[in-house]
Design a protein around this motif. Structure first.
Motif, PDB file in Angstrom:
ATOM      1  N   ASN A 302     -43.284   7.871   0.441  1.00 14.55           N
ATOM      2  CA  ASN A 302     -43.557   9.290   0.253  1.00 14.55           C
ATOM      3  C   ASN A 302     -44.428   9.542  -0.978  1.00 14.55           C
ATOM      4  N   ILE A 303     -44.925  10.767  -1.088  1.00 13.20           N
ATOM      5  CA  ILE A 303     -45.794  11.130  -2.210  1.00 13.20           C
ATOM      6  C   ILE A 303     -45.083  10.934  -3.545  1.00 13.20           C
ATOM      7  N   ASP A 304     -43.781  11.172  -3.579  1.00 13.94           N
ATOM      8  CA  ASP A 304     -43.030  11.032  -4.825  1.00 13.94           C
ATOM      9  C   ASP A 304     -42.629   9.580  -5.125  1.00 13.94           C
ATOM     10  N   GLY A 305     -43.075   8.644  -4.287  1.00 12.21           N
ATOM     11  CA  GLY A 305     -42.783   7.231  -4.532  1.00 12.21           C
ATOM     12  C   GLY A 305     -41.515   6.734  -3.865  1.00 12.21           C
ATOM     13  N   SER A 306     -40.750   7.604  -3.242  1.00  6.47           N
ATOM     14  CA  SER A 306     -39.532   7.180  -2.542  1.00  6.47           C
ATOM     15  C   SER A 306     -39.892   6.603  -1.177  1.00  6.47           C
ATOM     16  N   TRP A 307     -38.927   5.910  -0.599  1.00  3.19           N
ATOM     17  CA  TRP A 307     -39.155   5.266   0.691  1.00  3.19           C
ATOM     18  C   TRP A 307     -38.346   5.949   1.787  1.00  3.19           C
ATOM     19  N   HIS A 308     -38.999   6.077   2.954  1.00  4.02           N
ATOM     20  CA  HIS A 308     -38.310   6.599   4.136  1.00  4.02           C
ATOM     21  C   HIS A 308     -38.589   5.650   5.303  1.00  4.02           C
ATOM     22  N   PHE A 309     -37.554   5.373   6.090  1.00  4.93           N
ATOM     23  CA  PHE A 309     -37.677   4.475   7.226  1.00  4.93           C
ATOM     24  C   PHE A 309     -37.218   5.211   8.480  1.00  4.93           C
ATOM     25  N   ASP A 310     -38.115   5.250   9.474  1.00  2.00           N
ATOM     26  CA  ASP A 310     -37.851   5.981  10.703  1.00  2.00           C
ATOM     27  C   ASP A 310     -37.473   4.987  11.801  1.00  2.00           C
ATOM     28  N   PHE A 311     -36.384   5.251  12.533  1.00  2.89           N
ATOM     29  CA  PHE A 311     -35.841   4.292  13.497  1.00  2.89           C
ATOM     30  C   PHE A 311     -35.947   4.788  14.943  1.00  2.89           C
ATOM     31  N   ASP A 312     -36.827   5.762  15.208  1.00  5.30           N
ATOM     32  CA  ASP A 312     -36.911   6.317  16.553  1.00  5.30           C
ATOM     33  C   ASP A 312     -37.323   5.273  17.597  1.00  5.30           C
ATOM     34  N   VAL A 313     -38.320   4.452  17.279  1.00  9.20           N
ATOM     35  CA  VAL A 313     -38.773   3.434  18.235  1.00  9.20           C
ATOM     36  C   VAL A 313     -37.692   2.376  18.421  1.00  9.20           C
ATOM     37  N   ASP A 315     -34.518   2.773  18.159  1.00  9.33           N
ATOM     38  CA  ASP A 315     -33.478   3.361  19.004  1.00  9.33           C
ATOM     39  C   ASP A 315     -33.908   3.377  20.471  1.00  9.33           C
ATOM     40  N   CYS A 316     -35.161   3.741  20.706  1.00  8.88           N
ATOM     41  CA  CYS A 316     -35.687   3.784  22.071  1.00  8.88           C
ATOM     42  C   CYS A 316     -35.568   2.414  22.732  1.00  8.88           C
ATOM     43  N   TRP A 317     -35.973   1.382  22.019  1.00  8.07           N
ATOM     44  CA  TRP A 317     -35.952   0.015  22.542  1.00  8.07           C
ATOM     45  C   TRP A 317     -34.517  -0.468  22.788  1.00  8.07           C
ATOM     46  N   VAL A 318     -33.654  -0.271  21.833  1.00  9.06           N
ATOM     47  CA  VAL A 318     -32.275  -0.742  21.966  1.00  9.06           C
ATOM     48  C   VAL A 318     -31.569  -0.015  23.111  1.00  9.06           C
ATOM     49  N   GLU A 319     -31.735   1.283  23.191  1.00  9.06           N
ATOM     50  CA  GLU A 319     -31.081   2.042  24.255  1.00  9.06           C
ATOM     51  C   GLU A 319     -31.611   1.625  25.619  1.00  9.06           C
ATOM     52  N   PHE A 320     -32.921   1.356  25.700  1.00  8.43           N
ATOM     53  CA  PHE A 320     -33.485   0.891  26.963  1.00  8.43           C
ATOM     54  C   PHE A 320     -32.898  -0.457  27.353  1.00  8.43           C
ATOM     55  N   MET A 321     -32.853  -1.409  26.419  1.00 11.02           N
ATOM     56  CA  MET A 321     -32.322  -2.735  26.731  1.00 11.02           C
ATOM     57  C   MET A 321     -30.854  -2.666  27.119  1.00 11.02           C
ATOM     58  N   MET A 322     -30.099  -1.804  26.463  1.00 10.61           N
ATOM     59  CA  MET A 322     -28.697  -1.641  26.826  1.00 10.61           C
ATOM     60  C   MET A 322     -28.569  -1.064  28.232  1.00 10.61           C
ATOM     61  N   SER A 323     -29.486  -0.199  28.616  1.00  8.18           N
ATOM     62  CA  SER A 323     -29.456   0.360  29.970  1.00  8.18           C
ATOM     63  C   SER A 323     -29.778  -0.705  31.014  1.00  8.18           C
ATOM     64  N   CYS A 324     -30.425  -1.790  30.586  1.00  5.53           N
ATOM     65  CA  CYS A 324     -30.721  -2.916  31.476  1.00  5.53           C
ATOM     66  C   CYS A 324     -29.563  -3.900  31.553  1.00  5.53           C
ATOM     67  N   GLY A 325     -28.551  -3.715  30.698  1.00 10.23           N
ATOM     68  CA  GLY A 325     -27.370  -4.571  30.741  1.00 10.23           C
ATOM     69  C   GLY A 325     -27.266  -5.586  29.630  1.00 10.23           C
TER      70      GLY A 325
END
Length: 596
Positions: A302-313, A315-325
């Motif tokens: 971020n602009i203030d030097g802090s870190w942010h980590f986004d997990f949307d992708v 989550d998408c991948w894990v939920e998809f793989m779980m739906s495959c069994g």
């Protein structure tokens, strides 16, 4: 910038970087061979021309089209009249309830045909037939000690077509005279079926006219395999969703991408796969595959030097793989990538930047500590923390010791995994430890790991000439791996690439690095392979052995235990000869059949 807008912006950049625009362009293989069809064919496709000559004089001696049973342990040459065939029109298989069984039949003659396969009789809904298709392969390195290393000059290798693809998509197939066309027959035995004898008739047709028919007799015995999701075997074949996006020419993570992958991932689940492969930083393995791994976690400073980590992708991948069994474990790569470079989006400059740092550097410690803290919190919210590991691949002992401290300081309960060399100094910290085929866990440590419910497996890669799963490997080599797991007392098997496709995977399995087939075990659109089905057979035998061992032990059947151990001892790697593998596997199957 809103989180949703930021996520879509970065995802668009990633899609542009990874997915080339091909459209209906003509295909070309890794080494410049035109495919004479659209790039990345779907549905029906045309194999490459056979570079090996055909002895026409031998084919002229054939006076009809032959339909015969062959061996599922042979890759039959496309242009040679087969010799290892059965004279009987009947083929017998003994099976457990819940088992998936395979057979291979052959069609060969000197008349062009339009082949179709139908069947009738018992188990009609459980039968799957596939045309065995031919893909270009090469060979081991010239010293025959392995298959690693860059190989841009394919002229030094013996390239040829080899039977491997199980094409379940094509319902009919043009057959050219003076060639061999194998057909793979698979039957999934229901778990609730009654023990007894079942008969299936397979009809091979030219258009709608029957050429010949074969019978498959299955004796189902009164023993049951669990569902694949409940198999004890710890199968860990690494998935590459980025290769699927390129092949199907779709944007990453949209509905079309996920649905294109579904048949392939559900097929993996049916083999007993336990692990979801997730990339949590940019290029954990560099660019070693045709389609490199992008991060499923968005790193932002971020602009203030802090870190942010986004997990949307992620989550998408894990939920998809779980739906495959597939839902037992999530392995997240990698805190120690092959190149110690970490990409992030810098909000101040609105650019992608990188950090070059080692695990001993303060910036590395600071960034990864913050990442792991945010990751742990997110995983706990999703209910995935207990099944997630922070995973590394073939990294030095000293670096591993350094990251242990970072991980524990972020969250002491994180699980850690490593696929790499055996180091006793690392073992106690590793929930999931996978070592090379030619290494061993000390017996006392292996027993202790079992008591602690830790996972202990082995892997093969380009290093091992055999047993392995190259497209030119003997089919029985893949099955050998399951038997070997049972012999050693290990929990399972890992391979680094399930679907890291070459440029044109259906046509040419050769690659610029590693031997042909090293990068992938299956084919697009849910097409299996001979080697993948043989690997699954080995896993099923592992499960049979586990069940029989428990029964023999509980009933104090010492003679049967001794006989079972004698069968397994034949799979020792000591003095193993490549030419022995098929015989060892076939003999072991015969002996196990008598014992059960």
């Amino acid at each position: 910038m809103s989180k949703k807008f930021f996520f879509k912006t970065v995802l668009s950049i990633v899609s542009i970087l990874i997915t080339p625009v091909i459209g209906n362009a003509q295909g070309i293989t890794q080494f410049g061979t035109p495919t004479n069809q659209n790039a990345f064919p779907k549905g029906e496709y045309i194999e490459l021309n056979n570079p090996q000559p055909t002895d026409i004089s031998s084919w002229k001696k054939i006076n009809k089209t032959h339909v015969v049973w062959g061996s599922k342990n042979i890759r039959y040459d496309k242009n040679r009249i087969p010799t290892a065939i059965k004279s009987s029109k009947n083929h017998k298989i003994k099976a457990w309830k819940g088992e998936r069984v395979n057979a291979q039949l052959l069609v060969f003659g000197n008349k062009d045909l339009n082949l179709k396969v139908t069947h009738k009789g018992d188990l009609t809904e459980e039968i799957k037939t596939s045309f065995v298709r031919y893909v270009m392969t090469d060979e081991l390195n010239k010293d025959r000690q392995g298959a690693c290393g860059h190989r841009p000059d394919i002229t030094i290798f013996d390239s040829s077509l080899v039977a491997d693809v199980l094409d379940c998509i094509s319902k009919e197939l043009p057959y050219r005279e003076n060639t061999v066309q194998p057909i793979w027959v698979q039957v999934q035995i229901p778990q609730n079926i009654k023990a007894g004898n079942y008969e299936i008739t397979i009809f091979v047709q030219n258009n709608d006219v029957t050429i010949d028919k074969l019978r498959l007799n299955i004796e189902v015995i009164n023993r049951t395999l669990p569902q694949p999701a409940d198999w004890a075997f710890h199968l860990d074949l690494w998935q590459n969703p980025f290769a699927e996006a390129r092949y199907f020419q779709v944007d990453l993570w949209n509905k079309a991408h996920l649905e294109a992958m579904r048949p392939t991932m559900e097929m993996l689940a049916k083999a007993g796969q336990k692990v979801i492969t997730a990339s949590i930083m940019h290029k954990p393995w560099g660019g070693q595959t045709e389609d490199y791994f992008e991060s499923m976690v968005t790193w932002r400073k971020n602009i203030d030097g802090s870190w942010h980590f986004d997990f949307d992708v992620f989550d998408c991948w894990v939920e998809f793989m779980m739906s495959c069994g597939i839902n037992r474990q999530i392995n997240c790569y990698s805190m120690i990538p092959w190149s110690l470079s970490f990409q992030y989006f810098d909000q101040a400059s609105n650019k992608l930047k990188t950090i070059e740092a080692t695990p001993s550097d303060s910036v590395y410690v600071d960034v990864w500590t913050e990442m792991l803290k945010q990751f742990a919190s997110h995983l706990k919210e999703k209910g995935w923390f207990d099944i997630t590991t922070i995973a590394m691949d073939e990294r030095p002992k000293e670096q591993m010791l350094s990251v242990f401290n970072i991980i524990r300081n972020a969250d002491k309960d994180f699980k850690i995994s490593l696929a790499g060399e055996w180091h006793e100094e690392l073992e106690a910290e590793l929930h999931d430890y996978c070592i090379a085929y030619k290494q061993d866990f000390p017996d006392s440590i292996l027993q202790r790991r079992k008591e602690r419910h830790q996972i202990s497996t082995f892997y093969t890669c380009c290093t091992e000439p055999y047993p392995n799963t190259f497209t030119f490997s003997q089919p029985a080599e893949a099955e050998f791996l399951g038997w070997y797991t049972a012999l050693t007392g290990l929990d399972g098997y890992l391979r680094w690439a399930y679907n890291s496709y070459t440029l044109e995977p259906l046509l040419d399995s050769r690659f610029r690095s590693f031997a042909a087939g090293d990068c992938y075990m299956v084919y697009p659109e849910g097409r299996s392979s001979i080697r993948f089905e043989k690997l699954t057979e080995g896993i099923q035998n592992f499960e049979k052995i586990r069940i029989l061992r428990n029964e023999f032990k509980s009933k104090n059947q010492a003679k049967k235990m001794a006989k079972l151990q004698t069968i397994l001892d034949s799979f020792s790697r000591e003095n193993l000869n490549e030419k022995q593998i098929t015989d060892i596997v076939e003999k072991a199957n015969n002996e196990l059949s008598k014992l059960q």
